[in-house]
Structure formats: structure tokens, C-alpha cells
Design a protein around this motif. Structure first.
Motif, PDB file in Angstrom:
ATOM      1  N   LEU A 285       0.947  -1.130   0.093  1.00 39.49           N
ATOM      2  CA  LEU A 285      -0.005   0.076   0.027  1.00 39.49           C
ATOM      3  C   LEU A 285       0.925   1.373   0.147  1.00 39.49           C
ATOM      4  N   GLN A 286       2.155   1.184   0.238  1.00 38.33           N
ATOM      5  CA  GLN A 286       3.161   2.193   0.235  1.00 38.33           C
ATOM      6  C   GLN A 286       2.886   3.088  -1.191  1.00 38.33           C
ATOM      7  N   PRO A 287       2.901   2.665  -2.319  1.00 38.27           N
ATOM      8  CA  PRO A 287       2.517   3.652  -3.572  1.00 38.27           C
ATOM      9  C   PRO A 287       1.251   4.464  -3.446  1.00 38.27           C
ATOM     10  N   PHE A 288       0.128   3.741  -2.975  1.00 35.33           N
ATOM     11  CA  PHE A 288      -1.012   4.322  -2.718  1.00 35.33           C
ATOM     12  C   PHE A 288      -1.187   5.612  -1.786  1.00 35.33           C
ATOM     13  N   ALA A 289      -0.287   4.937  -0.690  1.00 35.93           N
ATOM     14  CA  ALA A 289      -0.217   6.022   0.551  1.00 35.93           C
ATOM     15  C   ALA A 289       0.485   7.384   0.046  1.00 35.93           C
TER      16      ALA A 289
END
Ligand code: ADP
Ligand code: MG
Length: 228
Positions: free
Chosen positions: A97-101
Motif C-alpha cells: 500500500l506504500q505507493p497508494f499512501a
């Protein structure tokens, strides 16, 4: 007789699910089709084309989320139970989820003690993907989502804390209800699936929230070392 009834009930659920999936997935597909058609039928500036492509990709992701959630929910047989190193699993979720965050301008932090539970890795991931994604979506630019886990006696406690918009008492009470969503393009399936999966893994959950301050979802699992 009884088992026959149970079987009929199960079949009804399955056919309802099938109907729901096709209904829900049709909307994003229609949108994607519309944009592709537009792009094919008339010349347009590159920026417009890129914007349309972006929307189409988002809609495809949406369709995928819907399918994943329904499939998790519809899985008829109990999945393999295994020992899960909670920190490792949460790290994986945070990594996914890092890219989404980043796209949402939200700091996503993960800090875990070494704890173990009994569960299924696929279920665990789907569950926390849904929960952490909601927290990111609820958090304004510059805010923080913290995923942590700690061992307390015979329990493992996972907390997802955000500095987001918070939830009203009504929203808290409806959390996990199918199709309950406050988002324009929400599906209202993520929390339902997460709650179901927590229960499957013998966990419990609670929500603490303050409007405009943030929300913390706390999930408690029995520790693996105390079972069997
Ligand atoms: P969706 O994300 O598609 O709206 P979900 O089932 O995942 O559906 O979530 C249901 C609703 O629960 C959301 O629409 C939102 O109103 C509320 N919600 C869930 N998590 C949070 C959170 N961390 N902060 C504020 N509201 C939340
Ligand atoms: Mg969601």
C-alpha cells in the motif's frame, strides 16, 4: 433434512453473490468501455488521452477489488491454517500500500513486535489491505497511518491508527454492514470482508474514533503460542 436446508441456503448465498459480482463489476466495465470508445472515435490532445487512461485504469482496479472481496467472502471451504508472523504479514501489506499512501500524501508507518497467530496468510492480507486502505483514504494530505502490533499476555493486538476524518457513532455502528459506504465511488464491501475474516481467525475488533481527529481500529487475536 437439516443438512439439505443448509445446502439450499448456501446455494442461495452463492447465487446472490454471483448476481452481486456481475452487477457491481458491470459499472466499472461500462466506464472503461466508454473511455476506450471515446479515444478510438476521435483525435484528442495527449493530456486528455492520459486523463482517460488514468480513469480507465482506476476503474479496472475497482473491478478487481470488487472481485477479490467477493471471492474472499464466498470461499466455501475453510482455508489452511498456519502460523503467521504478524509483523512480516503487516510489513507486506504496508509495502503493497506504500505507493497508494504516497499518491494520497499520507505517511504510512508500520512498527511491530515479534508476535505470532494462527490464521491464513491470504485472509490476513486481504483483511488488512482493506482496513489500511480505508485508513489511508480517510486521511488528508500530510496525515499519518500507523500500523502496529504488540503481544500482551495471550493476545496479539494489531492497531491501525489514522489522523483522518473520523467516524460518527452511526458510521461506527454500521461498519461491516454490506454496501455501507460514505464514499462517492465506494463499494461498501471492504469492511464487511475484513470483519468476516477477523472472525474466521478468531479475532475481535473495536473502533475508537473522533471526528476530524482520527480513527483507531484495534484487532485482537489469540496468540499462537497459547493455542494447541
Ligand atoms: P468503501 O471503502 O468502499 O467505502 P468499506 O466497507 O471499506 O467501503 O468501508 C465502509 C465505510 O466505513 C467507509 O465508506 C467509511 O465511511 C467508513 N470507514 C472505514 N474505515 C474508516 C476510517 N479509518 N476512517 C473513517 N471512516 C472509515
Ligand atoms: Mg474500503
Amino acid at each position: 433434512m437439516r443438512s439439505k436446508l443448509v445446502k439450499i441456503e448456501k446455494m442461495e448465498i452463492v447465487s446472490q453473490l454471483a448476481a452481486s459480482i456481475s452487477h457491481e463489476v458491470r459499472n466499472p466495465l461500462t466506464v472503461v468501455r466508454g473511455f476506450l470508445q471515446l479515444m478510438k472515435s476521435q483525435p484528442m490532445p495527449k493530456e486528455t488521452q492520459e486523463r482517460y487512461m488514468h480513469i480507465a485504469l482506476e476503474e479496472i482496479d475497482r473491478a478487481e477489488t470488487i472481485i477479490n472481496n467477493y471471492l474472499t467472502f464466498a470461499k466455501p471451504t475453510p482455508k489452511k491454517e498456519e502460523v503467521l508472523i504478524v509483523g512480516q504479514e503487516l510489513e507486506r501489506v504496508a509495502h503493497l500500500l506504500q505507493p497508494f499512501a504516497r499518491m494520497n500524501g499520507v505517511h504510512l508507518i508500520e512498527k511491530c513486535q515479534p508476535c505470532m497467530i494462527i490464521g491464513n496468510a491470504e485472509y490476513f492480507r486481504q483483511c488488512f489491505l482493506n482496513l489500511v486502505k480505508n485508513s489511508i483514504e480517510a486521511t488528508p494530505i500530510g496525515g499519518t497511518v500507523t500500523v502496529s502490533c504488540s503481544c500482551k499476555g495471550e493476545e496479539v493486538i494489531v492497531a491501525i491508527a489514522d489522523t483522518g476524518i473520523g467516524m460518527t457513532a452511526e458510521q461506527i455502528s454500521r461498519f461491516g454492514e454490506p454496501y455501507f459506504s460514505t464514499k462517492e465511488k465506494g463499494t461498501g464491501l471492504g469492511a464487511m470482508v475484513a470483519v468476516k475474516l477477523i472472525e474466521t481467525m478468531n479475532g475481535t475488533w473495536k473502533i475508537d474514533s473522533k471526528i476530524q481527529k482520527g480513527t483507531t481500529i484495534t484487532i485482537t487475536f489469540p496468540s499462537a503460542t497459547t493455542r494447541g
